[in-house]
Every structure is written in C-alpha cells, then in structure tokens.
Design a protein around this motif. Structure first.
Motif, PDB file in Angstrom:
ATOM      1  N   SER A 174      -3.602   0.493  -7.155  1.00  0.00           N
ATOM      2  CA  SER A 174      -3.593   0.976  -8.540  1.00  0.00           C
ATOM      3  C   SER A 174      -3.141   2.435  -8.605  1.00  0.00           C
ATOM      4  O   SER A 174      -2.362   2.822  -9.475  1.00  0.00           O
ATOM      5  CB  SER A 174      -4.979   0.826  -9.158  1.00  0.00           C
ATOM      6  OG  SER A 174      -5.034   1.409 -10.439  1.00  0.00           O
ATOM      7  N   SER A 175      -3.621   3.260  -7.673  1.00  0.00           N
ATOM      8  CA  SER A 175      -3.271   4.684  -7.680  1.00  0.00           C
ATOM      9  C   SER A 175      -1.791   4.911  -7.412  1.00  0.00           C
ATOM     10  O   SER A 175      -1.227   5.928  -7.817  1.00  0.00           O
ATOM     11  CB  SER A 175      -4.109   5.438  -6.637  1.00  0.00           C
ATOM     12  OG  SER A 175      -3.616   5.236  -5.325  1.00  0.00           O
ATOM     13  N   LEU A 176      -1.157   3.954  -6.734  1.00  0.00           N
ATOM     14  CA  LEU A 176       0.276   4.049  -6.448  1.00  0.00           C
ATOM     15  C   LEU A 176       1.135   3.404  -7.533  1.00  0.00           C
ATOM     16  O   LEU A 176       2.356   3.360  -7.419  1.00  0.00           O
ATOM     17  CB  LEU A 176       0.572   3.379  -5.095  1.00  0.00           C
ATOM     18  CG  LEU A 176      -0.051   4.040  -3.862  1.00  0.00           C
ATOM     19  CD1 LEU A 176       0.172   3.181  -2.633  1.00  0.00           C
ATOM     20  CD2 LEU A 176       0.516   5.441  -3.656  1.00  0.00           C
ATOM     21  N   GLY A 177       0.463   2.889  -8.570  1.00  0.00           N
ATOM     22  CA  GLY A 177       1.193   2.220  -9.630  1.00  0.00           C
ATOM     23  C   GLY A 177       1.722   0.860  -9.232  1.00  0.00           C
ATOM     24  O   GLY A 177       2.692   0.358  -9.821  1.00  0.00           O
ATOM     25  N   GLN A 178       1.090   0.238  -8.217  1.00  0.00           N
ATOM     26  CA  GLN A 178       1.505  -1.082  -7.725  1.00  0.00           C
ATOM     27  C   GLN A 178       0.290  -2.013  -7.689  1.00  0.00           C
ATOM     28  O   GLN A 178      -0.155  -2.431  -6.618  1.00  0.00           O
ATOM     29  CB  GLN A 178       2.127  -0.958  -6.335  1.00  0.00           C
ATOM     30  CG  GLN A 178       3.317  -0.019  -6.285  1.00  0.00           C
ATOM     31  CD  GLN A 178       3.735   0.341  -4.864  1.00  0.00           C
ATOM     32  OE1 GLN A 178       3.073  -0.001  -3.895  1.00  0.00           O
ATOM     33  NE2 GLN A 178       4.856   1.036  -4.755  1.00  0.00           N
ATOM     34  N   PRO A 179      -0.288  -2.312  -8.843  1.00  0.00           N
ATOM     35  CA  PRO A 179      -1.528  -3.097  -8.871  1.00  0.00           C
ATOM     36  C   PRO A 179      -1.370  -4.469  -8.231  1.00  0.00           C
ATOM     37  O   PRO A 179      -0.292  -5.075  -8.283  1.00  0.00           O
ATOM     38  CB  PRO A 179      -1.829  -3.215 -10.373  1.00  0.00           C
ATOM     39  CG  PRO A 179      -0.523  -2.960 -11.057  1.00  0.00           C
ATOM     40  CD  PRO A 179       0.219  -2.001 -10.189  1.00  0.00           C
TER      41      PRO A 179
END
Length: 241
Positions: free
Chosen positions: A91-96
């Motif tokens: 999530s923090s990498l924008g790749q949920p």
C-alpha cells in the motif's frame, strides 16, 4: 504516507497515527488473514488444560503455558505478521495487493523466518551466557528481523545484520518506540478481554476472546510495520548520501 516515508524519521505520535490509519484502511484485508492464521491456533490452545497446569504446578505450570503461546506465535503467528507487513508495504508503494496475495507471500517466506529466528535465538543465548547486557542489546538489534525476512527477501545472518544496521545508532530510540507500542498492545488486549472474564466458562467464548485479542494486536503490528518501513528507508537513504 507513500510520499514522505523516505524523507525523515517519524516521531512516535506519527507512527501511532499512521498505524491507526493504515489499520482502518486495510481492516477488511487484515481480518481474514488473522482469522485464517489464528482461529486454528486458538482452537488448539483451548484444549490445553491451563487451570489444571497452574493448579498442579503453580508458577511452573503458568510458565509452561506462556512458553507454549510463545512457540505458537513464533511458528504460526509469524505468518500473519509477515502477511500484514507485506500488505502495508504494498500500500505504501502504491501497489496494493489482496489479503490472499499477502498470505501467499508470507507462506513463501515462512521457512526463512523460522530459520532466521532460530539463528537469532542461538546468538542471543550466546550473548546472555557471556553477560545479560549484551543479550539485551542484541535482542533489540535483531528485533526487526521478521520484517526484513518478509519484505527484503533476506534470511539468516544477512537478515539479522540488516536489522542491526537499522537499529544501530538509535538503540534507545528503537527501544523506546517498541516499548510504548508493546505496552499499548498489552493494555488494549487486556481491555478487550475484560468483558469475557464475566461470561460462563465456554470454549467457544474463549476462542472468540483470544481471536479478538489477536485482531486488536494487529493494530500494533501495523504500527511496528510503519516504524520499520520508515526507519529502513530513512537509514539506507542516509547511507547512500
């Protein structure tokens, strides 16, 4: 969170706030992970004759039961911890990712986690045999190894050294943060358990109570994950400068 987690080390208040935010955001994925992992564990533990152990062996019986819980957490609970960590980092990498993907990833790292944990235990035991203080110091150095194994693809001594690199130079800060997070976990776990003290002795209620405590503890594991991600990226960003 994804925009500034690399820039600076968060204060305790921000770690707690972001942990709560991420826990709420991903609660729908955290619940199935923890139910899949912990319901079988809690069912098995419900058959342990705790009262008889304590009545017959006193403190030794209680100690034995606590050791049993620690072993189940080490061998089984770590699966939920690593899945949660993967979920939050993605999530923090924008790749949920989905909870099933997080769980599959965790299972793929399970053996590495167990092996690394056993190695850490042996090293810490060796330090304790030398003196108590080195054992305490190295315990904290290695306190983040589960997150390293889960999220950095390392295992064994490399994972332990990676954890040590993050902690070294801010030992007291890490100690303080983890102490507060664990203390909050203990208080919250007791609080949600209190209503069950007044219910009839029932195995189903015992399992429900233990599972609820596990779900509450997931909040504080989320905070620890945020703490790891922030300090990992901040530490290695500073090394590259």
């Amino acid at each position: 969170m994804e925009h500034d987690i690399n820039l600076t080390r968060y204060g305790l208040g921000k770690v707690i706030a972001l942990g709560w935010e991420q826990y709420r955001r991903h609660f729908g994925s955290i619940v199935p992970i923890f139910l899949v992992v912990y319901i079988p564990v809690n069912i098995a533990l419900s058959f342990v004759p705790t009262d008889a152990l304590i009545e017959e062996h006193g403190y030794l019986g209680l100690k034995l039961y606590i050791r049993l819980i620690q072993l189940t957490e080490f061998f089984i609970g770590v699966i939920a911890t690593m899945a949660l960590a993967k979920l939050i980092e993605a999530s923090s990498l924008g790749q949920p990712i989905t909870w099933k993907q997080a769980l599959r990833h965790s299972l793929s790292r399970w053996g590495a986690s167990i092996g690394t944990g056993l190695l850490a235990g042996l090293i810490i035991l060796g330090m304790v045999l030398l003196l108590i203080v080195p054992g305490v110091i190295w315990s904290l150095y290695y306190s983040l190894f589960v997150y390293v194994v889960a999220l950095r693809g390392l295992s064994g001594k490399k994972a332990l050294d990676y954890s040590k690199t993050i902690v070294k130079g801010q030992w007291w800060r890490v100690f303080g943060f983890l102490l507060v997070i664990n203390a909050l976990d203990a208080v919250a776990s007791i609080a949600v358990s209190v209503p069950f003290f007044f219910t009839p002795d029932n195995r189903v209620l015992d399992i429900a109570s233990d599972t609820l405590v596990d779900l509450v503890s997931a909040l504080f594991l989320t905070m620890t994950t945020i703490f790891f991600l922030n300090n990992d990226r901040a530490s290695f960003s500073s090394l590259r400068l």
